[in-house]
Motif scaffolding. Sequence first.
Motif, PDB file in Angstrom:
ATOM      1  N   GLU A 182      27.384  52.059 -18.792  1.00  0.00           N
ATOM      2  CA  GLU A 182      26.902  51.521 -17.525  1.00  0.00           C
ATOM      3  C   GLU A 182      26.513  50.049 -17.653  1.00  0.00           C
ATOM      4  OE1 GLU A 182      23.506  52.547 -14.127  1.00  0.00           O
ATOM      5  OE2 GLU A 182      23.626  53.706 -15.988  1.00  0.00           O
ATOM      6  N   GLU A 183      25.869  49.689 -18.790  1.00  0.00           N
ATOM      7  CA  GLU A 183      25.409  48.318 -18.941  1.00  0.00           C
ATOM      8  C   GLU A 183      26.567  47.320 -19.037  1.00  0.00           C
ATOM      9  OE1 GLU A 183      24.180  50.251 -22.967  1.00  0.00           O
ATOM     10  OE2 GLU A 183      24.779  50.946 -20.960  1.00  0.00           O
ATOM     11  N   ALA A 184      27.732  47.777 -19.492  1.00  0.00           N
ATOM     12  CA  ALA A 184      28.895  46.892 -19.554  1.00  0.00           C
ATOM     13  C   ALA A 184      29.370  46.527 -18.152  1.00  0.00           C
ATOM     14  CB  ALA A 184      30.019  47.553 -20.338  1.00  0.00           C
ATOM     15  N   TYR A 185      29.411  47.498 -17.247  1.00  0.00           N
ATOM     16  CA  TYR A 185      29.819  47.211 -15.871  1.00  0.00           C
ATOM     17  C   TYR A 185      28.795  46.316 -15.184  1.00  0.00           C
ATOM     18  CZ  TYR A 185      33.355  50.791 -16.539  1.00  0.00           C
ATOM     19  OH  TYR A 185      34.426  51.506 -17.004  1.00  0.00           O
ATOM     20  N   SER A 186      27.501  46.572 -15.442  1.00  0.00           N
ATOM     21  CA  SER A 186      26.458  45.731 -14.848  1.00  0.00           C
ATOM     22  C   SER A 186      26.602  44.287 -15.315  1.00  0.00           C
ATOM     23  CB  SER A 186      25.074  46.274 -15.230  1.00  0.00           C
ATOM     24  OG  SER A 186      24.872  47.570 -14.697  1.00  0.00           O
ATOM     25  N   ALA A 187      26.884  44.111 -16.621  1.00  0.00           N
ATOM     26  CA  ALA A 187      27.038  42.761 -17.161  1.00  0.00           C
ATOM     27  C   ALA A 187      28.268  42.071 -16.578  1.00  0.00           C
ATOM     28  CB  ALA A 187      27.133  42.823 -18.685  1.00  0.00           C
ATOM     29  N   ALA A 188      29.366  42.815 -16.436  1.00  0.00           N
ATOM     30  CA  ALA A 188      30.590  42.244 -15.869  1.00  0.00           C
ATOM     31  C   ALA A 188      30.362  41.801 -14.426  1.00  0.00           C
ATOM     32  CB  ALA A 188      31.723  43.264 -15.944  1.00  0.00           C
ATOM     33  N   PHE A 189      29.646  42.619 -13.642  1.00  0.00           N
ATOM     34  CA  PHE A 189      29.392  42.258 -12.248  1.00  0.00           C
ATOM     35  C   PHE A 189      28.442  41.076 -12.148  1.00  0.00           C
ATOM     36  CE2 PHE A 189      31.690  45.943 -11.101  1.00  0.00           C
ATOM     37  CZ  PHE A 189      32.000  45.819  -9.758  1.00  0.00           C
ATOM     38  N   SER A 190      27.471  41.015 -13.037  1.00  0.00           N
ATOM     39  CA  SER A 190      26.570  39.858 -13.041  1.00  0.00           C
ATOM     40  C   SER A 190      27.362  38.582 -13.314  1.00  0.00           C
ATOM     41  CB  SER A 190      25.480  40.041 -14.101  1.00  0.00           C
ATOM     42  OG  SER A 190      24.630  41.117 -13.770  1.00  0.00           O
ATOM     43  N   TYR A 191      28.324  38.681 -14.221  1.00  0.00           N
ATOM     44  CA  TYR A 191      29.145  37.528 -14.580  1.00  0.00           C
ATOM     45  C   TYR A 191      29.989  37.049 -13.402  1.00  0.00           C
ATOM     46  CZ  TYR A 191      32.597  34.618 -16.921  1.00  0.00           C
ATOM     47  OH  TYR A 191      33.407  33.574 -17.279  1.00  0.00           O
ATOM     48  N   ILE A 192      30.713  37.969 -12.757  1.00  0.00           N
ATOM     49  CA  ILE A 192      31.608  37.530 -11.683  1.00  0.00           C
ATOM     50  C   ILE A 192      30.825  37.078 -10.454  1.00  0.00           C
ATOM     51  CG2 ILE A 192      33.551  38.909 -12.504  1.00  0.00           C
ATOM     52  CD1 ILE A 192      32.981  40.928 -10.292  1.00  0.00           C
ATOM     53  N   LYS A 193      29.653  37.660 -10.209  1.00  0.00           N
ATOM     54  CA  LYS A 193      28.856  37.221  -9.071  1.00  0.00           C
ATOM     55  C   LYS A 193      28.306  35.809  -9.303  1.00  0.00           C
ATOM     56  CE  LYS A 193      26.230  40.943  -8.750  1.00  0.00           C
ATOM     57  NZ  LYS A 193      25.171  41.870  -8.227  1.00  0.00           N
ATOM     58  N   GLU A 194      28.025  35.494 -10.562  1.00  0.00           N
ATOM     59  CA  GLU A 194      27.525  34.167 -10.883  1.00  0.00           C
ATOM     60  C   GLU A 194      28.630  33.116 -10.828  1.00  0.00           C
ATOM     61  OE1 GLU A 194      25.628  31.694 -14.684  1.00  0.00           O
ATOM     62  OE2 GLU A 194      25.770  33.888 -14.751  1.00  0.00           O
ATOM     63  N   HIS A 195      29.822  33.457 -11.351  1.00  0.00           N
ATOM     64  CA  HIS A 195      30.894  32.466 -11.484  1.00  0.00           C
ATOM     65  C   HIS A 195      31.853  32.424 -10.295  1.00  0.00           C
ATOM     66  CE1 HIS A 195      29.528  32.778 -15.673  1.00  0.00           C
ATOM     67  NE2 HIS A 195      30.007  31.558 -15.810  1.00  0.00           N
ATOM     68  N   GLU A 204      44.699  29.630 -16.816  1.00  0.00           N
ATOM     69  CA  GLU A 204      44.564  28.876 -15.572  1.00  0.00           C
ATOM     70  C   GLU A 204      44.250  29.790 -14.394  1.00  0.00           C
ATOM     71  OE1 GLU A 204      47.120  25.789 -12.742  1.00  0.00           O
ATOM     72  OE2 GLU A 204      47.900  26.399 -14.697  1.00  0.00           O
ATOM     73  N   ASN A 205      44.913  30.953 -14.333  1.00  0.00           N
ATOM     74  CA  ASN A 205      44.720  31.870 -13.201  1.00  0.00           C
ATOM     75  C   ASN A 205      44.087  33.197 -13.607  1.00  0.00           C
ATOM     76  OD1 ASN A 205      45.894  30.124 -11.271  1.00  0.00           O
ATOM     77  ND2 ASN A 205      47.935  30.727 -11.939  1.00  0.00           N
ATOM     78  N   HIS A 206      43.560  33.262 -14.811  1.00  0.00           N
ATOM     79  CA  HIS A 206      42.970  34.514 -15.281  1.00  0.00           C
ATOM     80  C   HIS A 206      41.652  34.266 -16.002  1.00  0.00           C
ATOM     81  CE1 HIS A 206      47.243  35.543 -14.824  1.00  0.00           C
ATOM     82  NE2 HIS A 206      46.838  36.780 -14.618  1.00  0.00           N
ATOM     83  N   THR A 207      40.801  35.268 -15.961  1.00  0.00           N
ATOM     84  CA  THR A 207      39.569  35.270 -16.740  1.00  0.00           C
ATOM     85  C   THR A 207      39.478  36.594 -17.478  1.00  0.00           C
ATOM     86  OG1 THR A 207      38.310  33.773 -15.309  1.00  0.00           O
ATOM     87  CG2 THR A 207      37.058  35.344 -16.610  1.00  0.00           C
ATOM     88  N   VAL A 208      39.218  36.537 -18.766  1.00  0.00           N
ATOM     89  CA  VAL A 208      39.020  37.745 -19.570  1.00  0.00           C
ATOM     90  C   VAL A 208      37.632  37.678 -20.177  1.00  0.00           C
ATOM     91  CG1 VAL A 208      39.827  39.141 -21.499  1.00  0.00           C
ATOM     92  CG2 VAL A 208      41.474  37.848 -20.148  1.00  0.00           C
ATOM     93  N   PHE A 245      40.655  39.548 -15.064  1.00  0.00           N
ATOM     94  CA  PHE A 245      40.705  39.276 -13.636  1.00  0.00           C
ATOM     95  C   PHE A 245      41.764  38.224 -13.326  1.00  0.00           C
ATOM     96  CE2 PHE A 245      36.369  40.455 -14.699  1.00  0.00           C
ATOM     97  CZ  PHE A 245      36.053  41.407 -13.740  1.00  0.00           C
ATOM     98  N   LEU A 246      42.481  38.452 -12.241  1.00  0.00           N
ATOM     99  CA  LEU A 246      43.310  37.411 -11.647  1.00  0.00           C
ATOM    100  C   LEU A 246      42.410  36.566 -10.774  1.00  0.00           C
ATOM    101  CD1 LEU A 246      46.105  36.167 -10.817  1.00  0.00           C
ATOM    102  CD2 LEU A 246      46.126  37.856  -8.966  1.00  0.00           C
ATOM    103  N   VAL A 247      42.477  35.248 -10.929  1.00  0.00           N
ATOM    104  CA  VAL A 247      41.617  34.340 -10.172  1.00  0.00           C
ATOM    105  C   VAL A 247      42.482  33.341  -9.411  1.00  0.00           C
ATOM    106  CG1 VAL A 247      39.747  32.672 -10.272  1.00  0.00           C
ATOM    107  CG2 VAL A 247      39.817  34.550 -11.925  1.00  0.00           C
ATOM    108  N   LEU A 248      42.426  33.403  -8.087  1.00  0.00           N
ATOM    109  CA  LEU A 248      43.139  32.440  -7.237  1.00  0.00           C
ATOM    110  C   LEU A 248      42.102  31.561  -6.560  1.00  0.00           C
ATOM    111  CD1 LEU A 248      45.818  34.837  -5.660  1.00  0.00           C
ATOM    112  CD2 LEU A 248      46.010  33.429  -7.719  1.00  0.00           C
TER     113      LEU A 248
END
Length: 277
Positions: free
Chosen positions: A90-103, A52-56, A71-74
């Motif tokens: 490096e590509e893992a961090y890029s993918a993670a940032f793309s994900y959180i920026k989208e969602h 409910e309050n987290h994303t993995v 991530f803790l999500v409030l």
Amino acid sequence: MERIIAVKRKISFEECKSFVLGFRFDNSFSDPMLSNAEQIKNNLIKAFENKENHTVIGIYKNREIIGLFSFLVLSDERYLEMLVGLSRFEEAYSAAFSYIKEHFSGYSADFVFNPNNYLLYHCLEQNGAEFYEEEQRMVFNRPAFNADTTGVELLSEAYAPFYAAIHKTDVYWTADRILESKDRFRTFIAIENGTVAGYLDVTCCHKENEIYDLWVREEYRRKGYGRKLLAKALEINSPNKMLLQVEIHNEAAIHLYESMGFEKILNQNSLTAHLQL
């Protein structure tokens, strides 16, 4: 063709446990938020359990995991905090940032990470993050001792408005949030002639509790209130452990903590960055 896939809620802790343990002794890519068993439980295992309050998310390359992020999500506050960030790619961090920026577009986000993790640092830098000063982890390693705590007491409702009036505002855990989280925090205040001279916020629900904020008003400094507040917190916290983070160039604070029995822990420093997604 090689692909990177971001997966949400489709992995378990058991599935990535060996991946996580592989970072324990890595000076460059270990995570300061996973330095002991309790942190692994609170910052990672609970994230898998409390959706409910987290994303993995796991980052996979050709079906092999190369990155894990929790991530803790409030949502009500539009706030995101990276609890765990593990990868050597490096590509893992890029993918993670793309994900959180989208969602989580429009969210305010905080990242606490290993200062030696140059890949995450560069990714945050490229995304316009604001960095704070590196912090030293210190742990209390002495048995309980008797010390002068005259004038220090637990925060009561009568003093709550005065505590809130002097509390720092440039932090996530503001006075309002602390007061709303009595199951998580204790607050101690120093009183002189009916006036709140200083305060200390510390967690109270863990086997190893953490000092979040220690502050003494300028006109009341050099009177020993910082030492008294620490002593009271240590007394009440016993027999549990206690830790804190302090800016590496704050020599006066480090000297105070060392004189009270705190010791520096090597290779567990942290760096915090803030980003508006």
